[in-house]
Design a protein around this motif. Structure first.
Motif, PDB file in Angstrom:
ATOM      1  N   PHE A   1       0.827  -1.208   0.000  1.00 41.65           N
ATOM      2  CA  PHE A   1       0.000   0.000   0.000  1.00 41.65           C
ATOM      3  C   PHE A   1       0.862   1.259   0.000  1.00 41.65           C
ATOM      4  O   PHE A   1       1.969   1.262   0.538  1.00 41.65           O
ATOM      5  CB  PHE A   1      -0.907   0.036   1.233  1.00 41.65           C
ATOM      6  CG  PHE A   1      -1.901  -1.090   1.302  1.00 41.65           C
ATOM      7  CD1 PHE A   1      -3.032  -1.086   0.508  1.00 41.65           C
ATOM      8  CD2 PHE A   1      -1.700  -2.148   2.163  1.00 41.65           C
ATOM      9  CE1 PHE A   1      -3.956  -2.121   0.575  1.00 41.65           C
ATOM     10  CE2 PHE A   1      -2.608  -3.191   2.245  1.00 41.65           C
ATOM     11  CZ  PHE A   1      -3.736  -3.183   1.449  1.00 41.65           C
ATOM     12  N   LYS A   2       0.323   2.331  -0.561  1.00 47.19           N
ATOM     13  CA  LYS A   2       0.959   3.641  -0.490  1.00 47.19           C
ATOM     14  C   LYS A   2       0.703   4.255   0.888  1.00 47.19           C
ATOM     15  O   LYS A   2      -0.307   3.955   1.536  1.00 47.19           O
ATOM     16  CB  LYS A   2       0.380   4.582  -1.553  1.00 47.19           C
ATOM     17  CG  LYS A   2       0.544   4.117  -2.986  1.00 47.19           C
ATOM     18  CD  LYS A   2      -0.161   5.093  -3.916  1.00 47.19           C
ATOM     19  CE  LYS A   2      -0.155   4.615  -5.356  1.00 47.19           C
ATOM     20  NZ  LYS A   2      -0.878   5.542  -6.244  1.00 47.19           N
ATOM     21  N   ASN A   3       1.603   5.131   1.308  1.00 47.97           N
ATOM     22  CA  ASN A   3       1.364   5.903   2.525  1.00 47.97           C
ATOM     23  C   ASN A   3       0.347   6.997   2.204  1.00 47.97           C
ATOM     24  O   ASN A   3       0.599   7.829   1.328  1.00 47.97           O
ATOM     25  CB  ASN A   3       2.659   6.520   3.041  1.00 47.97           C
ATOM     26  CG  ASN A   3       3.626   5.478   3.562  1.00 47.97           C
ATOM     27  OD1 ASN A   3       3.224   4.521   4.220  1.00 47.97           O
ATOM     28  ND2 ASN A   3       4.902   5.639   3.264  1.00 47.97           N
ATOM     29  N   PRO A   4      -0.798   7.015   2.888  1.00 45.34           N
ATOM     30  CA  PRO A   4      -1.833   7.997   2.549  1.00 45.34           C
ATOM     31  C   PRO A   4      -1.504   9.392   3.067  1.00 45.34           C
ATOM     32  O   PRO A   4      -0.824   9.554   4.088  1.00 45.34           O
ATOM     33  CB  PRO A   4      -3.070   7.444   3.261  1.00 45.34           C
ATOM     34  CG  PRO A   4      -2.510   6.693   4.434  1.00 45.34           C
ATOM     35  CD  PRO A   4      -1.208   6.103   3.963  1.00 45.34           C
ATOM     36  N   THR A   5      -1.990  10.395   2.365  1.00 42.97           N
ATOM     37  CA  THR A   5      -1.876  11.784   2.812  1.00 42.97           C
ATOM     38  C   THR A   5      -3.271  12.291   3.154  1.00 42.97           C
ATOM     39  O   THR A   5      -4.198  12.161   2.347  1.00 42.97           O
ATOM     40  CB  THR A   5      -1.245  12.668   1.718  1.00 42.97           C
ATOM     41  OG1 THR A   5       0.073  12.195   1.444  1.00 42.97           O
ATOM     42  CG2 THR A   5      -1.155  14.117   2.188  1.00 42.97           C
ATOM     43  N   ILE A   6      -3.423  12.846   4.365  1.00 45.59           N
ATOM     44  CA  ILE A   6      -4.715  13.344   4.823  1.00 45.59           C
ATOM     45  C   ILE A   6      -4.588  14.828   5.177  1.00 45.59           C
ATOM     46  O   ILE A   6      -3.482  15.361   5.248  1.00 45.59           O
ATOM     47  CB  ILE A   6      -5.229  12.540   6.038  1.00 45.59           C
ATOM     48  CG1 ILE A   6      -4.271  12.671   7.224  1.00 45.59           C
ATOM     49  CG2 ILE A   6      -5.424  11.070   5.654  1.00 45.59           C
ATOM     50  CD1 ILE A   6      -4.742  11.971   8.486  1.00 45.59           C
ATOM     51  N   SER A   7      -5.716  15.477   5.410  1.00 46.13           N
ATOM     52  CA  SER A   7      -5.689  16.900   5.749  1.00 46.13           C
ATOM     53  C   SER A   7      -5.152  17.097   7.163  1.00 46.13           C
ATOM     54  O   SER A   7      -5.225  16.196   8.013  1.00 46.13           O
ATOM     55  CB  SER A   7      -7.087  17.493   5.644  1.00 46.13           C
ATOM     56  OG  SER A   7      -7.922  16.971   6.676  1.00 46.13           O
ATOM     57  N   SER A   8      -4.658  18.278   7.430  1.00 45.88           N
ATOM     58  CA  SER A   8      -4.174  18.610   8.774  1.00 45.88           C
ATOM     59  C   SER A   8      -5.297  18.508   9.793  1.00 45.88           C
ATOM     60  O   SER A   8      -5.088  18.067  10.929  1.00 45.88           O
ATOM     61  CB  SER A   8      -3.594  20.031   8.784  1.00 45.88           C
ATOM     62  OG  SER A   8      -2.528  20.147   7.878  1.00 45.88           O
ATOM     63  N   GLU A   9      -6.507  18.895   9.369  1.00 46.86           N
ATOM     64  CA  GLU A   9      -7.656  18.843  10.268  1.00 46.86           C
ATOM     65  C   GLU A   9      -7.985  17.402  10.653  1.00 46.86           C
ATOM     66  O   GLU A   9      -8.220  17.104  11.840  1.00 46.86           O
ATOM     67  CB  GLU A   9      -8.886  19.494   9.601  1.00 46.86           C
ATOM     68  CG  GLU A   9      -8.777  20.989   9.376  1.00 46.86           C
ATOM     69  CD  GLU A   9      -7.900  21.357   8.172  1.00 46.86           C
ATOM     70  OE1 GLU A   9      -7.519  22.536   8.065  1.00 46.86           O
ATOM     71  OE2 GLU A   9      -7.582  20.451   7.358  1.00 46.86           O
ATOM     72  N   GLN A  10      -7.988  16.509   9.664  1.00 42.87           N
ATOM     73  CA  GLN A  10      -8.267  15.104   9.964  1.00 42.87           C
ATOM     74  C   GLN A  10      -7.181  14.508  10.848  1.00 42.87           C
ATOM     75  O   GLN A  10      -7.458  13.737  11.771  1.00 42.87           O
ATOM     76  CB  GLN A  10      -8.397  14.283   8.675  1.00 42.87           C
ATOM     77  CG  GLN A  10      -8.797  12.828   8.944  1.00 42.87           C
ATOM     78  CD  GLN A  10      -8.917  11.995   7.683  1.00 42.87           C
ATOM     79  OE1 GLN A  10      -8.733  12.495   6.571  1.00 42.87           O
ATOM     80  NE2 GLN A  10      -9.217  10.717   7.840  1.00 42.87           N
TER      81      GLN A  10
END
Length: 339
Positions: A242-251
Motif C-alpha cells: 500500500f501507499k502511505n496515505p496523505t490526509i488533511s491537517s484537520e483530519q
C-alpha cells in the motif's frame, strides 16, 4: 523473437503466483519489442509487459501475450565535472544498477538500494525510499508508442511524476513501453542520511562523519531493508503493498485526539501517515490465513508463504482496506497492480 504458449508465470512474479500466460516471449531490443506488439495486433490479443514482476499481483490465468522486457546495457552518454549521464536498458535489474553506480562513484541512487524490480519500472512508479525519489536523478526516458510503433522521448516534465506515480500509470497507461532510462548522477555526492534509521545504522556500523560515502549509505539501507523485508526468493511478496496515505491537517489533528501516538509527516498537500502504522495499529501485523498473510516484521508487506492464490491475497488486501477505512476514515491505495 520466440513465442511460447501456456507458460507458467510463477518464475516471473515476486509473489510467486502460479498462473499461466496464453502466449509468452522475451524481448532484448526495440526491434523485438515492435515485433511483439505487431504479433499481438495480428492475433487480436492483449499485451502484458513484465519487468521484474515485483509490482504485480496475478489473480488469474492471463489471456494475453506476456512480454518480458530483457533490454539490457549500461552506458555513459555524457559527463562533465559535476555529473554523469547514464543510459540504462529497461530490463536491467534495479539493484544491480545501483551497485554499478556505487562502484563507479556515481551518487544519487544509493538510498534506493535493494528495491526489487527493473530499471524500466523505476520511472513508471517513481520509486522512492529513505528520502529519495527517482525524479531527483531522472533525465529522460525512451519509450515505444504502442500505436505508432515509434520511439519517443520523455523528460521529467512530460513524465508528470507524483508520489509513486507518473503519466505511465494514469493518462498514458498502456500506451507506451519504456525501453531505456537516462539518469543524471552526481560526481560530488550530497549525502542524505536523515530519513528513517540510516543515521543510527551508520553509527552501529562504526561509520564516522569523515568516513561517510555512498557505499556506506547503501550498506546501511541494505541492512535496514533486510531486517524488515522478506526476500522474495524465499517468501513471495511485492514489497510495500500500500501507499502511505496523505490526509488533511484537520483530519490528522482529530485522529491525534484518539490516537496520540499516530505519526505524521508534513507534505505540501497535507500530512502523510505511514500505512504500516495504521495496519499494525489495527492488529493485522503477523496474521496468517492459510498460505498467505501479513508479514510478521513489516505490516506493509502481504506475503505468499507457498501455493497462495492471487485472488485470496487481493481479498485480504480489501479486508485490510475496509478495516482501516472504518477505524481511521482513511482509504489505503495499493502500490501493487492487480492482473
Amino acid at each position: 523473437m520466440k513465442i511460447q504458449e501456456n507458460i507458467s508465470l510463477k518464475p516471473y512474479n515476486t509473489f510467486q503466483i502460479d498462473k499461466k500466460a496464453r502466449f509468452f516471449t522475451k524481448v532484448k531490443s526495440k526491434e523485438e519489442l515492435v515485433e511483439a506488439i505487431e504479433f499481438s495486433k495480428t492475433m487480436n490479443i492483449p499485451l502484458l509487459f513484465l519487468g521484474g514482476g515485483s509490482n504485480i499481483l496475478i489473480t488469474k490465468d492471463v489471456f494475453a501475450l506476456v512480454v518480458k522486457i530483457d533490454i539490457n546495457g549500461i552506458e555513459v552518454t555524457k559527463e562533465n565535472d559535476d555529473h554523469v549521464w547514464v543510459r540504462v536498458g529497461a530490463g536491467e535489474i534495479w539493484h544491480e544498477f545501483v551497485l554499478k553506480a556505487i562502484q563507479n562513484q556515481w551518487a544519487g541512487i544509493e538510498n534506493l538500494s535493494l528495491i526489487p524490480g527493473t530499471v524500466g519500472a523505476s520511472p513508471m512508479q517513481n520509486i522512492g525510499a529513505y528520502g529519495v525519489e527517482i525524479k531527483e536523478v531522472f533525465d529522460h526516458l525512451e519509450a515505444i508508442n504502442r500505436g505508432t510503433l515509434k520511439s519517443e522521448l520523455f523528460d521529467s516534465q512530460k513524465c508528470n511524476f507524483g508520489y509513486r506515480e507518473s503519466i505511465f500509470k494514469n493518462k498514458e497507461k498502456d500506451n507506451y513501453v519504456i525501453t531505456h532510462v537516462t539518469f543524471k548522477l552526481s560526481k560530488k555526492p550530497k549525502f542524505n542520511i536523515s530519513y528513517g534509521a540510516i543515521n543510527e545504522t551508520l553509527k552501529e556500523m562504526g561509520i564516522s562523519d569523515d568516513q561517510l560515502n555512498i557505499k556506506a549509505i547503501s550498506d546501511a539501507v541494505i541492512s535496514i531493508r533486510e531486517s524488515k523485508l522478506p526476500n522474495p526468493k524465499e517468501i513471495g511478496n511485492a514489497g510495500s503493498f500500500f501507499k502511505n496515505p496523505t490526509i488533511s491537517s484537520e483530519q490528522f489533528e482529530e485522529l491525534k485526539k484518539q490516537y496520540p501516538d499516530i505519526p505524521g509527516y508534513s507534505q505540501e498537500t497535507g500530512i502523510k501517515v505511514p500505512a504500516a502504522w495504521l495496519i499494525e495499529k489495527s492488529g493485522w501485523k503477523g496474521k496468517t490465513f492459510g498460505p498467505i498473510g501479513v508479514h510478521k516484521r513489516q505490516p506493509l508487506v502481504l506475503v505468499n508463504y507457498g501455493n497462495g492464490d492471487g485472488e485470496t491475497i487481493k481479498a485480504l488486501a480489501e479486508r485490510i482496506q475496509k478495516d482501516i477505512k472504518e477505524k481511521f476514515n482513511i482509504l489505503l491505495s495499493p502500490e501493487v497492480n492487480f492482473i
